[in-house]
Scaffold this motif. Structure first.
Motif, PDB file in Angstrom:
ATOM      1  N   ASP A   1      46.227  32.742   8.423  1.00  0.00           N
ATOM      2  CA  ASP A   1      46.731  31.651   7.413  1.00  0.00           C
ATOM      3  C   ASP A   1      46.450  30.348   8.143  1.00  0.00           C
ATOM      4  OD1 ASP A   1      47.775  30.582   5.369  1.00  0.00           O
ATOM      5  OD2 ASP A   1      49.869  31.071   5.865  1.00  0.00           O
ATOM      6  N   LYS A   2      45.293  29.816   7.832  1.00  0.00           N
ATOM      7  CA  LYS A   2      45.057  28.588   8.357  1.00  0.00           C
ATOM      8  C   LYS A   2      45.822  27.524   7.578  1.00  0.00           C
ATOM      9  CE  LYS A   2      40.621  28.187   6.226  1.00  0.00           C
ATOM     10  NZ  LYS A   2      39.017  28.018   6.381  1.00  0.00           N
ATOM     11  N   PHE A   3      46.349  27.795   6.436  1.00  0.00           N
ATOM     12  CA  PHE A   3      47.099  26.888   5.653  1.00  0.00           C
ATOM     13  C   PHE A   3      48.554  26.898   5.887  1.00  0.00           C
ATOM     14  CE2 PHE A   3      43.320  28.680   3.402  1.00  0.00           C
ATOM     15  CZ  PHE A   3      42.543  27.546   3.190  1.00  0.00           C
ATOM     16  N   GLY A   4      49.083  27.446   6.707  1.00  0.00           N
ATOM     17  CA  GLY A   4      50.571  27.394   6.981  1.00  0.00           C
ATOM     18  C   GLY A   4      51.308  28.674   6.414  1.00  0.00           C
ATOM     19  N   THR A   5      52.468  28.723   6.712  1.00  0.00           N
ATOM     20  CA  THR A   5      53.305  30.086   6.309  1.00  0.00           C
ATOM     21  C   THR A   5      53.805  29.806   4.972  1.00  0.00           C
ATOM     22  OG1 THR A   5      54.970  29.214   7.334  1.00  0.00           O
ATOM     23  CG2 THR A   5      53.611  30.545   8.555  1.00  0.00           C
ATOM     24  N   ASP A   6      53.736  28.854   4.146  1.00  0.00           N
ATOM     25  CA  ASP A   6      54.376  28.745   2.860  1.00  0.00           C
ATOM     26  C   ASP A   6      53.674  29.270   1.748  1.00  0.00           C
ATOM     27  OD1 ASP A   6      56.586  27.462   4.173  1.00  0.00           O
ATOM     28  OD2 ASP A   6      55.839  25.430   3.991  1.00  0.00           O
ATOM     29  N   ARG A   7      52.420  29.777   2.008  1.00  0.00           N
ATOM     30  CA  ARG A   7      51.720  30.010   0.702  1.00  0.00           C
ATOM     31  C   ARG A   7      52.264  31.582  -0.066  1.00  0.00           C
ATOM     32  NH1 ARG A   7      45.758  30.838   2.936  1.00  0.00           N
ATOM     33  NH2 ARG A   7      46.562  33.077   2.551  1.00  0.00           N
ATOM     34  N   VAL A   8      52.228  31.587  -1.135  1.00  0.00           N
ATOM     35  CA  VAL A   8      52.628  32.623  -1.928  1.00  0.00           C
ATOM     36  C   VAL A   8      52.009  33.731  -1.753  1.00  0.00           C
ATOM     37  CG1 VAL A   8      52.979  33.556  -4.267  1.00  0.00           C
ATOM     38  CG2 VAL A   8      53.783  31.130  -3.855  1.00  0.00           C
ATOM     39  N   VAL A   9      50.627  33.666  -1.441  1.00  0.00           N
ATOM     40  CA  VAL A   9      49.671  35.085  -1.361  1.00  0.00           C
ATOM     41  C   VAL A   9      49.055  34.678   0.167  1.00  0.00           C
ATOM     42  CG1 VAL A   9      47.623  35.917  -2.051  1.00  0.00           C
ATOM     43  CG2 VAL A   9      48.920  34.959  -3.606  1.00  0.00           C
ATOM     44  N   LEU A  10      49.478  35.562   0.892  1.00  0.00           N
ATOM     45  CA  LEU A  10      49.014  35.726   2.268  1.00  0.00           C
ATOM     46  C   LEU A  10      47.946  36.687   2.400  1.00  0.00           C
ATOM     47  CD1 LEU A  10      52.421  35.549   4.549  1.00  0.00           C
ATOM     48  CD2 LEU A  10      50.811  33.994   4.201  1.00  0.00           C
TER      49      LEU A  10
ATOM     50  N   LEU B   1      51.719  21.679 -10.468  1.00  0.00           N
ATOM     51  CA  LEU B   1      50.789  22.875 -10.592  1.00  0.00           C
ATOM     52  C   LEU B   1      49.332  22.485  -9.904  1.00  0.00           C
ATOM     53  CD1 LEU B   1      51.567  24.335 -14.249  1.00  0.00           C
ATOM     54  CD2 LEU B   1      52.589  24.631 -12.042  1.00  0.00           C
ATOM     55  N   ASN B   2      48.878  23.509  -9.430  1.00  0.00           N
ATOM     56  CA  ASN B   2      47.484  23.266  -8.833  1.00  0.00           C
ATOM     57  C   ASN B   2      46.522  23.909  -9.769  1.00  0.00           C
ATOM     58  OD1 ASN B   2      49.182  23.506  -6.248  1.00  0.00           O
ATOM     59  ND2 ASN B   2      47.251  22.380  -5.515  1.00  0.00           N
ATOM     60  N   ALA B   3      45.382  23.185  -9.964  1.00  0.00           N
ATOM     61  CA  ALA B   3      44.377  23.451 -11.056  1.00  0.00           C
ATOM     62  C   ALA B   3      43.424  24.308 -10.505  1.00  0.00           C
ATOM     63  CB  ALA B   3      43.786  22.306 -11.611  1.00  0.00           C
ATOM     64  N   ILE B   4      43.266  24.629  -9.444  1.00  0.00           N
ATOM     65  CA  ILE B   4      42.179  25.343  -8.968  1.00  0.00           C
ATOM     66  C   ILE B   4      42.461  26.933  -8.351  1.00  0.00           C
ATOM     67  CG2 ILE B   4      39.979  25.593  -7.487  1.00  0.00           C
ATOM     68  CD1 ILE B   4      39.932  23.370  -9.611  1.00  0.00           C
TER      69      ILE B   4
ATOM     70  N   ILE C   1      50.247  29.904  -6.836  1.00  0.00           N
ATOM     71  CA  ILE C   1      49.587  30.485  -7.799  1.00  0.00           C
ATOM     72  C   ILE C   1      50.539  31.170  -9.062  1.00  0.00           C
ATOM     73  CG2 ILE C   1      49.429  32.798  -6.790  1.00  0.00           C
ATOM     74  CD1 ILE C   1      46.783  30.965  -8.969  1.00  0.00           C
ATOM     75  N   LYS C   2      51.776  31.682  -8.419  1.00  0.00           N
ATOM     76  CA  LYS C   2      52.779  32.166  -9.491  1.00  0.00           C
ATOM     77  C   LYS C   2      53.002  30.985 -10.365  1.00  0.00           C
ATOM     78  CE  LYS C   2      52.531  36.491  -8.018  1.00  0.00           C
ATOM     79  NZ  LYS C   2      51.912  37.281  -8.919  1.00  0.00           N
ATOM     80  N   ASN C   3      53.531  29.876  -9.864  1.00  0.00           N
ATOM     81  CA  ASN C   3      53.871  28.850 -10.787  1.00  0.00           C
ATOM     82  C   ASN C   3      53.077  28.344 -11.671  1.00  0.00           C
ATOM     83  OD1 ASN C   3      56.499  28.573  -9.367  1.00  0.00           O
ATOM     84  ND2 ASN C   3      56.252  26.906  -8.427  1.00  0.00           N
ATOM     85  N   TYR C   4      51.702  28.438 -11.375  1.00  0.00           N
ATOM     86  CA  TYR C   4      50.725  28.036 -12.160  1.00  0.00           C
ATOM     87  C   TYR C   4      50.493  29.212 -13.265  1.00  0.00           C
ATOM     88  CZ  TYR C   4      45.776  27.786 -13.757  1.00  0.00           C
ATOM     89  OH  TYR C   4      44.297  27.740 -14.611  1.00  0.00           O
TER      90      TYR C   4
ATOM     91  N   TYR D   1      54.306  29.224 -15.565  1.00  0.00           N
ATOM     92  CA  TYR D   1      54.462  27.857 -16.295  1.00  0.00           C
ATOM     93  C   TYR D   1      53.451  27.527 -17.098  1.00  0.00           C
ATOM     94  CZ  TYR D   1      58.489  27.049 -13.425  1.00  0.00           C
ATOM     95  OH  TYR D   1      59.635  27.322 -12.727  1.00  0.00           O
ATOM     96  N   TYR D   2      52.020  27.894 -16.918  1.00  0.00           N
ATOM     97  CA  TYR D   2      50.866  27.532 -17.705  1.00  0.00           C
ATOM     98  C   TYR D   2      50.162  28.395 -18.202  1.00  0.00           C
ATOM     99  CZ  TYR D   2      46.302  25.595 -18.567  1.00  0.00           C
ATOM    100  OH  TYR D   2      45.013  25.335 -19.392  1.00  0.00           O
ATOM    101  N   TYR D   3      49.526  29.292 -17.355  1.00  0.00           N
ATOM    102  CA  TYR D   3      48.491  30.223 -17.685  1.00  0.00           C
ATOM    103  C   TYR D   3      48.715  31.281 -18.741  1.00  0.00           C
ATOM    104  CZ  TYR D   3      44.264  32.831 -16.979  1.00  0.00           C
ATOM    105  OH  TYR D   3      43.118  33.642 -17.216  1.00  0.00           O
ATOM    106  N   TYR D   4      50.250  31.735 -18.720  1.00  0.00           N
ATOM    107  CA  TYR D   4      50.607  32.863 -19.662  1.00  0.00           C
ATOM    108  C   TYR D   4      51.284  32.346 -20.916  1.00  0.00           C
ATOM    109  CZ  TYR D   4      50.224  35.819 -15.630  1.00  0.00           C
ATOM    110  OH  TYR D   4      49.616  36.451 -14.661  1.00  0.00           O
TER     111      TYR D   4
END
Length: 597
Positions: free
Chosen positions: A48-57, A376-379, A387-390, A393-396
């Motif tokens: 996880d080069k992006f840090g440990t706060d990501r929802v999807v590891l 929300l992140n668009a990509i 991604i869960k918030n995306y 709150y939006y996608y569904y």
């Protein structure tokens, strides 16, 4: 990952009883030495080069143990940590959970009453297909013209002829839509096949993360745009069909309008929900197979009612039954309000079209606000975001995904007007080429846009909000041009490809393939006993297997539900029409008798 099958098959007899093997799958972890409060806090190791706060590891390191069946999860952690401490040191350990510890009893659970009932229902439906087919063949062989239509409703022979029949399109039909729908479905399945790799067991997990940083991965992650193609096509067909019926003085029956839609959607969907709620956990085994029960079966066991009422994108958005059915919920909810738009569109077209344009703009603004307010992140390939918030709150949500549907309603109106020759679309070749260039360039921008600007760790609120608000309506406008061009002789080779007769057949499988392919995909993913290797060619190979395997299962589903429902609905409507007509005749006879007196 060890040898799952060998472990769970261990059965040793002792003086005190039988000892079973227990397979436990955990993940490597490191001790958090920075915590002053909790000295025994462990964090899962991941690439996880992006840090440990990501929802999807994405890239956890699995570590499996085979233990005696009486061992608990705490025992597994104790043994695993002891072994790793002996080999590596006390800074590295392993974490196990009860969910992924299994003995042969968990691998082969007894059938529940619900599972038995479901098997009986499936057996009954298959029996009806077999018996109906035999009856149909008997009628054909002996040339019986009076065979009961209802008994033949489940005939595999007659329904297969209808299913695989290709006809010459009439002027009123829009053959290019068959190709658009099937190719969009293929794109969806291909995207899901790639995305499922993050939940799979693979040996080159870092390669998967590196792959998400490539520009061509955007063609996979943005397969979600094909759903907006379906929204646009569905609403365009709805408004076009309504206006065409009104032109022929066909009386609009609101009750039949809703019942028809519900029955056609729900007949195959109900079987998928029933199987998902009762049978999935018996249909495989593996180190990660308990996740099938947790993420696929339990949501259906608990929330089947919200799925069949098409409200779960608001009621149970975090625990949806048949996760891909969020699309059905939005589609049905918009269908419920469609008469409020279609009737004014027929009587007051100018005012209604203006209102529809305002709806598009208004709900684009709603999408912008939702993205802005919730960061929300668009990509989807931006793993810094949540991604869960995306999704939640939006996608569904209907109120954020409806602009494409409103655009389709407007499109259907203009297709109707063009088909009725009320006005003509006259464009010279230069203008047509320019529009096609703009259209294809716009679609490519929608797919690749934001790759370099919206995937950074630093969050761009304006950029993400604008992208989320505009990308899907703009995509729908591009799809609208393709449909308009293809139906007005400006499609050229694109229209020829999209209108190939084979798509008439393939399009009839689109709905059922959509319903079942995700469940089949994750059953295959969690059934793996050995880690695989991620590569484009391996995923492509898996995709073709998934697509045609899903098509085969969907063929059976169509024979058991969708095709019979068409016949049954026709019989019911004809019967209702006859009763209504006889009532009118009776009333007419009474009136005539009164006049004679």
């Amino acid at each position: 990952m060890g040898d799952f099958q060998q472990c769970v098959n261990i059965e040793a007899s002792t003086k005190t009883g039988v000892i079973l093997g227990k397979y436990c799958l955990g993940s490597l972890a490191v001790k958090n030495t920075t915590s002053s409060v909790h000295q025994n806090v462990w964090e899962i190791i991941s690439l996880d080069k992006f840090g440990t706060d990501r929802v999807v590891l994405l890239a956890k390191f699995p570590w499996a143990l085979c233990l005696p069946g009486g061992c608990t999860t705490d025992d597994a952690n104790l043994v695993g940590n002891f072994l790793l401490t002996y080999v590596i040191g006390n800074e590295v350990g392993v974490r196990f959970s009860d969910l992924l510890c299994q003995t042969v009893k968990e691998v082969n659970p007894p059938l529940t009453n619900g599972a038995i009932v479901t098997l009986a229902i499936l057996a009954l439906l298959l029996s009806m297909v077999v018996l109906s087919t035999l009856y149909d063949i008997f009628c054909i062989f002996y040339a019986h013209k009076s065979c009961a239509m209802l008994v033949k409703a489940f005939s595999a022979y007659t329904n297969s002829i209808k299913l695989f029949k290709m006809t010459t399109p009439t002027p009123d039909q829009l053959p290019c839509l068959n190709g658009l729908k099937w190719l969009s479905m293929v794109w969806i399945v291909y995207g899901h096949t790639f995305i499922s790799q993050r939940d799979s067991s693979i040996t080159n997990t870092k390669h998967l993360i590196d792959w998400t940083d490539t520009w061509y991965s955007m063609f996979i992650f943005n397969a979600t745009l094909s759903v907006d193609t379906f929204f646009t096509i569905g609403s365009a067909l709805m408004s076009y069909g309504f206006l065409k019926a009104k032109c022929k003085n066909v009386r609009f029956n609101l009750f039949q309008y809703y019942v028809h839609r519900y029955l056609r959607l729900t007949a195959p969907f109900a079987i998928v929900v029933l199987v998902s709620a009762t049978l999935l956990k018996y249909m495989g085994s593996g180190p990660k197979w308990p996740l099938v029960d947790q993420s696929l079966q339990q949501p259906c066991s608990n929330n089947w009612w919200s799925a069949l009422l098409y409200v779960q994108n608001y009621v149970n958005v975090t625990h949806m039954c048949v996760i891909e059915s969020w699309y059905l919920s939005i589609d049905f909810q918009l269908y419920l309000i469609s008469p409020l738009l279609l009737c004014p569109l027929w009587k007051y077209p100018r005012a209604c079209l203006s209102f529809l344009v305002l709806c598009v703009l208004g709900f684009v603004g709603v999408s912008f606000y939702v993205a802005w307010a919730n960061d929300l992140n668009a990509i989807p390939s931006n793993f810094y975001g949540n991604i869960k918030n995306y999704e939640n709150y939006y996608y569904y949500r209907t109120h954020t995904r409806c602009p494409s549907w409103f655009i389709g309603v407007i499109l259907g109106y203009y297709i109707y007007k063009l088909k009725q020759k009320e006005f003509r679309l006259k464009l010279n070749k230069t203008v047509v080429w320019i529009i096609w260039g703009v259209c294809l360039g716009t679609m490519l921008t929608c797919v690749l846009g934001g790759f370099n600007s919206l995937r950074d760790e630093e969050y761009d609120r304006w950029g993400n909000a604008f992208y989320i608000a505009l990308v899907r309506p703009v995509w729908s406008l591009a799809i609208s041009w393709i449909i308009l061009a293809c139906t007005n002789d400006y499609g050229g080779p694109i229209n020829w490809v999209l209108s190939l007769p084979i798509y008439q057949v393939l399009n009839r499988f689109t709905y059922t393939v959509y319903l079942i392919h995700v469940t089949i995909l994750y059953m295959i993913t969690y059934d793996k006993k050995r880690p695989g290797y991620f590569s484009n060619i391996n995923v492509a190979y898996s995709f073709w297997g998934l697509l045609w395997f899903s098509a085969g299962i969907s063929y059976l589903l169509i024979l058991m539900t969708e095709s019979p429902m068409v016949v049954i609905e026709k019989i019911l409507l004809e019967s209702f029409g006859k009763k209504k007509q006889s009532k009118r005749n009776l009333e007419s006879g009474v009136d005539n008798a009164a006049l004679e007196k």
